[in-house]
Design a protein around this motif. Sequence first.
Motif, PDB file in Angstrom:
ATOM      1  N   UNK A 149      41.605  65.409 102.327  1.00 18.29           N
ATOM      2  CA  UNK A 149      42.387  64.629 103.288  1.00 18.29           C
ATOM      3  C   UNK A 149      42.458  65.283 104.667  1.00 18.29           C
ATOM      4  N   UNK A 150      42.570  66.605 104.718  1.00 17.28           N
ATOM      5  CA  UNK A 150      42.629  67.273 106.030  1.00 17.28           C
ATOM      6  C   UNK A 150      41.258  67.230 106.711  1.00 17.28           C
ATOM      7  N   UNK A 151      40.205  67.388 105.901  1.00 17.20           N
ATOM      8  CA  UNK A 151      38.848  67.345 106.458  1.00 17.20           C
ATOM      9  C   UNK A 151      38.552  65.950 107.001  1.00 17.20           C
ATOM     10  N   UNK A 152      39.048  64.928 106.309  1.00 13.44           N
ATOM     11  CA  UNK A 152      38.849  63.552 106.787  1.00 13.44           C
ATOM     12  C   UNK A 152      39.581  63.316 108.095  1.00 13.44           C
ATOM     13  N   UNK A 153      40.758  63.913 108.235  1.00 11.12           N
ATOM     14  CA  UNK A 153      41.439  63.818 109.532  1.00 11.12           C
ATOM     15  C   UNK A 153      40.556  64.451 110.610  1.00 11.12           C
ATOM     16  N   UNK A 154      39.975  65.602 110.302  1.00 12.86           N
ATOM     17  CA  UNK A 154      39.077  66.271 111.259  1.00 12.86           C
ATOM     18  C   UNK A 154      37.945  65.340 111.669  1.00 12.86           C
ATOM     19  N   UNK A 155      37.406  64.599 110.699  1.00  7.54           N
ATOM     20  CA  UNK A 155      36.317  63.660 110.990  1.00  7.54           C
ATOM     21  C   UNK A 155      36.787  62.509 111.866  1.00  7.54           C
ATOM     22  N   UNK A 180      31.731  62.558 106.599  1.00 11.12           N
ATOM     23  CA  UNK A 180      32.621  62.276 105.468  1.00 11.12           C
ATOM     24  C   UNK A 180      33.577  61.122 105.837  1.00 11.12           C
ATOM     25  N   UNK A 181      34.118  61.196 107.050  1.00 12.59           N
ATOM     26  CA  UNK A 181      35.040  60.155 107.516  1.00 12.59           C
ATOM     27  C   UNK A 181      34.326  58.801 107.586  1.00 12.59           C
ATOM     28  N   UNK A 182      33.104  58.802 108.103  1.00 14.46           N
ATOM     29  CA  UNK A 182      32.373  57.532 108.224  1.00 14.46           C
ATOM     30  C   UNK A 182      32.102  56.921 106.845  1.00 14.46           C
ATOM     31  N   UNK A 183      31.955  57.791 105.852  1.00 18.50           N
ATOM     32  CA  UNK A 183      31.747  57.330 104.480  1.00 18.50           C
ATOM     33  C   UNK A 183      33.052  56.759 103.900  1.00 18.50           C
ATOM     34  N   UNK A 186      35.383  52.760 105.512  1.00 17.76           N
ATOM     35  CA  UNK A 186      35.370  51.345 105.107  1.00 17.76           C
ATOM     36  C   UNK A 186      36.334  51.027 103.969  1.00 17.76           C
ATOM     37  N   UNK A 187      36.683  51.997 103.139  1.00 20.00           N
ATOM     38  CA  UNK A 187      37.610  51.710 102.028  1.00 20.00           C
ATOM     39  C   UNK A 187      38.911  52.497 102.186  1.00 20.00           C
ATOM     40  N   UNK A 188      39.207  52.904 103.409  1.00 23.47           N
ATOM     41  CA  UNK A 188      40.398  53.721 103.660  1.00 23.47           C
ATOM     42  C   UNK A 188      41.671  53.032 103.181  1.00 23.47           C
ATOM     43  N   UNK A 189      42.587  53.701 102.493  1.00 21.37           N
ATOM     44  CA  UNK A 189      42.527  55.105 102.084  1.00 21.37           C
ATOM     45  C   UNK A 189      42.095  55.296 100.620  1.00 21.37           C
ATOM     46  N   UNK A 190      41.490  54.230 100.043  1.00 22.50           N
ATOM     47  CA  UNK A 190      41.179  54.291  98.607  1.00 22.50           C
ATOM     48  C   UNK A 190      40.227  55.424  98.249  1.00 22.50           C
ATOM     49  N   UNK A 191      39.388  55.794  99.227  1.00 21.00           N
ATOM     50  CA  UNK A 191      38.452  56.895  99.006  1.00 21.00           C
ATOM     51  C   UNK A 191      39.166  58.131  98.464  1.00 21.00           C
TER      52      UNK A 191
END
Length: 234
Positions: A149-155, A180-183, A186-191
Amino acid sequence: CFSPDLLSLYDLQGRVAVIVDVLRATSTIVTALAAGVTEVFPTATLEECAALGREHGYITAAERDGIAAAGFDLGNSPFGFLDGKLPVRGRALAISTTNGTLALRRSLAAEAVVCGAFLNLKAVVDFAVAQQRDVLVVCAGWKGQFCLEDSLFGGALAERLAAQGFDITASDAALAALHLWQHAKPTWPHYLLQSAAVRRLNALEAHDDFTYCMQIDTHPDLLPLWQTDSLVRG
Ligand code: MLT
């Protein structure tokens, strides 16, 4: 910086450090300031947190391993500042958490230190753009380990800063976070449903905390900014 344990590899001097603990410390700090808390004292230890409560009458919030620590006013749920059970407006807060407040205290050598969460992503972007300095995203992670989750915020931050002309290709870590964020987007936050943090919160029956913390830009102008010895609204 995917873990505070990697901080010694990075130069903090002259940079904006964005401390990120999406689940939940930095989301909770944003929420506390939005609810009218005047300033936030993040402490590394429970003892320091308790002492600030005792000596200055601050609200105390503390968490270890996801669980509210005994003897404090609140744990680390943002809802502690929203449910109206404890009056928080106009009071200062001392807070100690497993990873987030520790990551912040280790980053104080930076030129500017702010807290980032999905809730206030726009405020972080605006601050970085105004500063025109290199940005170091310090992910709180979990006990030194990488967390999604923190890494996705970074993305997400890298994506917005790239749109503002920042060069994010200077760091493979930033590129990896962006991809990672771009992946996930599209389904945020279900990923994130399979992530360790979400499983931990679910086990504590705190799934609503996850749903709350994944909202994007609910507090677009709220920036927790380090000044002298506490975080205030920047
Ligand atoms: C932390 O600082 O480790 C956290 O924010 C943990 C949590 O609130 O579950």
